[in-house]
Design an enzyme around this catalytic site. Structure first.
Site, PDB file in Angstrom:
ATOM      1  N   SER A 121       1.011  -1.015   0.112  1.00 56.68           N
ATOM      2  CA  SER A 121       0.137   0.086  -0.148  1.00 56.68           C
ATOM      3  C   SER A 121       1.067   1.299   0.018  1.00 56.68           C
ATOM      4  O   SER A 121       1.875   1.271   0.114  1.00 56.68           O
ATOM      5  CB  SER A 121      -1.134   0.118   1.175  1.00 56.68           C
ATOM      6  OG  SER A 121      -0.071   0.145   2.545  1.00 56.68           O
TER       7      SER A 121
ATOM      8  N   ASP B 218      -1.473  -1.362  -3.881  1.00 57.29           N
ATOM      9  CA  ASP B 218      -2.773  -1.536  -3.668  1.00 57.29           C
ATOM     10  C   ASP B 218      -3.394  -0.060  -3.158  1.00 57.29           C
ATOM     11  O   ASP B 218      -2.614   0.846  -2.924  1.00 57.29           O
ATOM     12  CB  ASP B 218      -2.669  -2.225  -1.968  1.00 57.29           C
ATOM     13  CG  ASP B 218      -4.047  -2.555  -1.594  1.00 57.29           C
ATOM     14  OD1 ASP B 218      -4.962  -2.468  -2.385  1.00 57.29           O
ATOM     15  OD2 ASP B 218      -4.302  -2.812  -0.315  1.00 57.29           O
ATOM     16  N   HIS B 219      -4.653   0.045  -3.423  1.00 61.78           N
ATOM     17  CA  HIS B 219      -5.328   1.280  -3.301  1.00 61.78           C
ATOM     18  C   HIS B 219      -4.783   2.682  -3.465  1.00 61.78           C
ATOM     19  O   HIS B 219      -4.113   3.339  -2.450  1.00 61.78           O
ATOM     20  CB  HIS B 219      -5.765   1.191  -1.538  1.00 61.78           C
ATOM     21  CG  HIS B 219      -7.112   0.378  -1.615  1.00 61.78           C
ATOM     22  ND1 HIS B 219      -8.357   0.478  -2.029  1.00 61.78           N
ATOM     23  CD2 HIS B 219      -7.219  -0.911  -0.856  1.00 61.78           C
ATOM     24  CE1 HIS B 219      -9.131  -0.168  -1.691  1.00 61.78           C
ATOM     25  NE2 HIS B 219      -8.443  -1.143  -1.026  1.00 61.78           N
TER      26      HIS B 219
ATOM     27  N   ASP C  51      -7.716   3.257  -7.179  1.00 65.11           N
ATOM     28  CA  ASP C  51      -8.883   3.483  -6.331  1.00 65.11           C
ATOM     29  C   ASP C  51      -9.475   4.911  -6.518  1.00 65.11           C
ATOM     30  O   ASP C  51      -9.170   5.672  -5.527  1.00 65.11           O
ATOM     31  CB  ASP C  51      -8.704   2.899  -4.993  1.00 65.11           C
ATOM     32  CG  ASP C  51      -9.975   2.690  -4.165  1.00 65.11           C
ATOM     33  OD1 ASP C  51     -11.097   3.102  -4.437  1.00 65.11           O
ATOM     34  OD2 ASP C  51      -9.973   2.834  -2.906  1.00 65.11           O
TER      35      ASP C  51
ATOM     36  N   GLU D  89      -8.637   1.736   6.526  1.00 63.91           N
ATOM     37  CA  GLU D  89      -7.251   0.720   6.688  1.00 63.91           C
ATOM     38  C   GLU D  89      -6.466   1.625   5.832  1.00 63.91           C
ATOM     39  O   GLU D  89      -6.478   2.266   4.792  1.00 63.91           O
ATOM     40  CB  GLU D  89      -7.578  -0.571   5.663  1.00 63.91           C
ATOM     41  CG  GLU D  89      -6.407  -1.478   5.569  1.00 63.91           C
ATOM     42  CD  GLU D  89      -6.650  -2.574   4.836  1.00 63.91           C
ATOM     43  OE1 GLU D  89      -6.396  -3.629   5.358  1.00 63.91           O
ATOM     44  OE2 GLU D  89      -7.008  -2.415   3.616  1.00 63.91           O
TER      45      GLU D  89
ATOM     46  N   HIS E 295     -13.339  -2.774   4.996  1.00 63.65           N
ATOM     47  CA  HIS E 295     -12.015  -3.317   5.735  1.00 63.65           C
ATOM     48  C   HIS E 295     -11.927  -3.426   6.902  1.00 63.65           C
ATOM     49  O   HIS E 295     -12.859  -2.863   7.684  1.00 63.65           O
ATOM     50  CB  HIS E 295     -11.248  -1.927   5.262  1.00 63.65           C
ATOM     51  CG  HIS E 295     -10.644  -1.961   3.731  1.00 63.65           C
ATOM     52  ND1 HIS E 295     -10.685  -0.671   2.976  1.00 63.65           N
ATOM     53  CD2 HIS E 295     -10.251  -2.755   2.918  1.00 63.65           C
ATOM     54  CE1 HIS E 295     -10.139  -0.969   1.775  1.00 63.65           C
ATOM     55  NE2 HIS E 295      -9.799  -2.411   1.751  1.00 63.65           N
TER      56      HIS E 295
ATOM     57  N   HIS F 117     -12.140  -7.315  -1.916  1.00 65.79           N
ATOM     58  CA  HIS F 117     -11.551  -6.388  -0.749  1.00 65.79           C
ATOM     59  C   HIS F 117     -12.253  -6.435   0.686  1.00 65.79           C
ATOM     60  O   HIS F 117     -13.591  -6.896   0.439  1.00 65.79           O
ATOM     61  CB  HIS F 117     -11.568  -4.962  -1.413  1.00 65.79           C
ATOM     62  CG  HIS F 117     -10.700  -4.573  -2.329  1.00 65.79           C
ATOM     63  ND1 HIS F 117      -9.687  -3.325  -2.110  1.00 65.79           N
ATOM     64  CD2 HIS F 117     -10.291  -5.188  -3.550  1.00 65.79           C
ATOM     65  CE1 HIS F 117      -9.042  -3.470  -3.183  1.00 65.79           C
ATOM     66  NE2 HIS F 117      -9.244  -4.505  -4.056  1.00 65.79           N
TER      67      HIS F 117
ATOM     68  N   GLY G  38     -11.595  -8.734   2.937  1.00 63.43           N
ATOM     69  CA  GLY G  38     -11.951  -9.918   3.105  1.00 63.43           C
ATOM     70  C   GLY G  38     -11.799 -10.413   4.671  1.00 63.43           C
ATOM     71  O   GLY G  38     -12.300 -11.513   5.139  1.00 63.43           O
ATOM     72  N   SER G  39     -11.129  -9.603   5.559  1.00 68.15           N
ATOM     73  CA  SER G  39     -10.892 -10.310   6.809  1.00 68.15           C
ATOM     74  C   SER G  39     -12.057 -10.350   7.733  1.00 68.15           C
ATOM     75  O   SER G  39     -12.982  -9.506   7.696  1.00 68.15           O
ATOM     76  CB  SER G  39      -9.967  -9.188   7.739  1.00 68.15           C
ATOM     77  OG  SER G  39      -8.643  -9.351   7.197  1.00 68.15           O
TER      78      SER G  39
ATOM     79  N   ASN H 142      -7.972  -9.804  -0.986  1.00 67.36           N
ATOM     80  CA  ASN H 142      -6.985  -8.995  -0.381  1.00 67.36           C
ATOM     81  C   ASN H 142      -6.923  -9.359   1.240  1.00 67.36           C
ATOM     82  O   ASN H 142      -8.183  -9.858   1.784  1.00 67.36           O
ATOM     83  CB  ASN H 142      -7.237  -7.669  -0.278  1.00 67.36           C
ATOM     84  CG  ASN H 142      -6.933  -6.931  -1.629  1.00 67.36           C
ATOM     85  OD1 ASN H 142      -6.754  -7.357  -2.594  1.00 67.36           O
ATOM     86  ND2 ASN H 142      -6.915  -5.622  -1.575  1.00 67.36           N
TER      87      ASN H 142
ATOM     88  N   ASP I   2      -5.114  -8.300   4.760  1.00 71.10           N
ATOM     89  CA  ASP I   2      -4.253  -7.426   5.566  1.00 71.10           C
ATOM     90  C   ASP I   2      -4.507  -7.354   6.959  1.00 71.10           C
ATOM     91  O   ASP I   2      -3.561  -7.998   7.787  1.00 71.10           O
ATOM     92  CB  ASP I   2      -4.406  -6.229   4.739  1.00 71.10           C
ATOM     93  CG  ASP I   2      -3.451  -5.246   5.492  1.00 71.10           C
ATOM     94  OD1 ASP I   2      -2.407  -5.662   5.894  1.00 71.10           O
ATOM     95  OD2 ASP I   2      -3.569  -3.899   5.634  1.00 71.10           O
TER      96      ASP I   2
END
Length: 362
Positions: free
Chosen positions: A63, A112-113, A147, A185, A229, A268, A270-271, A290, A292
């Site tokens: 990122s 990323d992003h 993004d 995030e 996120h 995106h 996904g946690s 993703n 993180d």
């Protein structure tokens, strides 16, 4: 049979047609590749070791903030030039390129992003890509993400298309986001956005496909289907991965061909999602997920538990429960306690590889 036998891909960082082959194969075989945010050589090797042991490809991404950390927090990072983020991302890319082949797995090297205010970061990395391409015939990075999901839809699509056109001569992949990923995030805070903005419409996916396809086939879409996120309690986020199936059907019907899943999707936020949610999304053409927040936590736990267990050996350089003159160097050597974080992060990456059906795909 698998990625190596079927696709004849090399170990190490992939580019151009090899990235397209890998993502196409993943979409056909219904697996997705974890995209691990890395901030140091230590987190890089943890992810690579997991992929090696699980016999799977892996995506490593930085990122803007992670890239700046890779360069060092003491380095200037102005809004106008993003010099630390540019330098850190380039340093990470060279490190990953040099170390990845020894792990024997295919690697997609991604960023990323990149929001609108961070476009100088993307510009700087593309400058490096073009210079490297001129020298070697490949870009430095496999792919980048832009993004602009917080901007008006038309501006998002038009600007993203311009960057895709810049990347196209290098056969470089571009990921773009349409529909906002909620939560917060790495400095991107969407925690207060309208809930409706978390769900992308099929017409937008078709518009992107129409705009991008004549420019390059090397693109994917991070479409919103309720993604958030960060970490959250079960039930607090309403994911609707079935929407991705509707998007695929809409585009496929517009195209009128035999391909039922013409779009490459990205998951995106996904946690905290369930295995069932992951796999339904993957069944609808998600090829990249993703990861993180969970990796940050897993990396901490190994170090935390080591320090807690050995605290009486870590208070002084000399003197511990075994004797007042006993040295503690073997306990406080960074290679010991940092390695504990690598081991727990590796375990968590392996879990994602299994959950996304990628384990054993080589």
């Amino acid at each position: 049979m698998g990625v190596f036998d079927d696709l004849k891909l090399p170990a190490g960082v992939l580019y151009g047609d090899d990235v397209l082959k890998l993502f196409t194969y993943a979409r056909e075989k219904q697996f997705a590749i974890p995209a691990c945010n890395v901030t140091s050589s230590s987190t890089v090797v943890a992810a690579l070791e997991a992929a090696k042991d699980a016999k799977a490809p892996i995506i490593l991404q930085t990122s803007q903030g992670g890239a700046a950390y890779f360069a060092g927090k003491g380095v200037k990072n102005s809004a106008e030039k993003q010099e630390a983020s540019v330098a850190g991302a380039i340093a990470a890319a060279h490190y990953i390129r040099s170390i990845a082949p020894i792990y024997g797995v295919p690697v997609v090297l991604h960023t990323d992003h990149c929001a609108k205010k961070l476009l100088p970061w993307l510009d700087g990395m593309l400058d490096a890509d073009e210079a490297f391409f001129k020298q070697t015939g490949t870009p430095l990075f496999s792919s980048h993400m832009i993004d602009l999901s917080q901007e008006p839809v038309q501006e998002n699509i038009e600007t993203s298309a311009k960057y895709l056109a810049r990347a196209a001569p290098m056969k470089q992949w571009l990921e773009m986001e349409i529909g906002i990923t909620g939560g917060e995030e790495d400095g991107v805070d969407n925690s207060e956005v309208d809930n409706a903005s978390l769900y992308t419409q099929p017409e937008d996916i078709w518009t992107i496909y129409q705009k991008f396809s004549p420019i390059s086939p090397y693109f994917s879409i991070a479409a919103g289907f309720g993604n958030v996120h960060g970490v959250y309690a079960p039930g607090n986020v309403k994911l609707h991965p079935e929407l991705l199936g509707k998007h695929q059907k809409f585009v496929a019907e517009k195209l009128g061909g035999d391909d039922k899943k013409p779009v490459f999707f990205v998951f995106h936020g996904g946690s905290g999602s369930s295995k069932e949610e992951y796999r339904e999304a993957i069944s609808h053409g998600v090829v990249k997920v993703n990861v993180d927040t969970d990796l940050q936590w897993s990396y901490l736990t190994g170090i935390r538990d080591y320090v807690t267990k050995n605290i009486d050996y870590l208070k002084t350089q000399v003197g511990n429960p075994e004797g007042e003159n006993k040295p503690n160097k073997k306990k406080y050597d960074p290679r010991v306690w940092v390695r504990e974080g690598e081991k727990t992060m590796k375990t968590r990456v392996e879990e994602s590889l299994r959950d996304f059906n990628a384990a054993g795909s080589l």
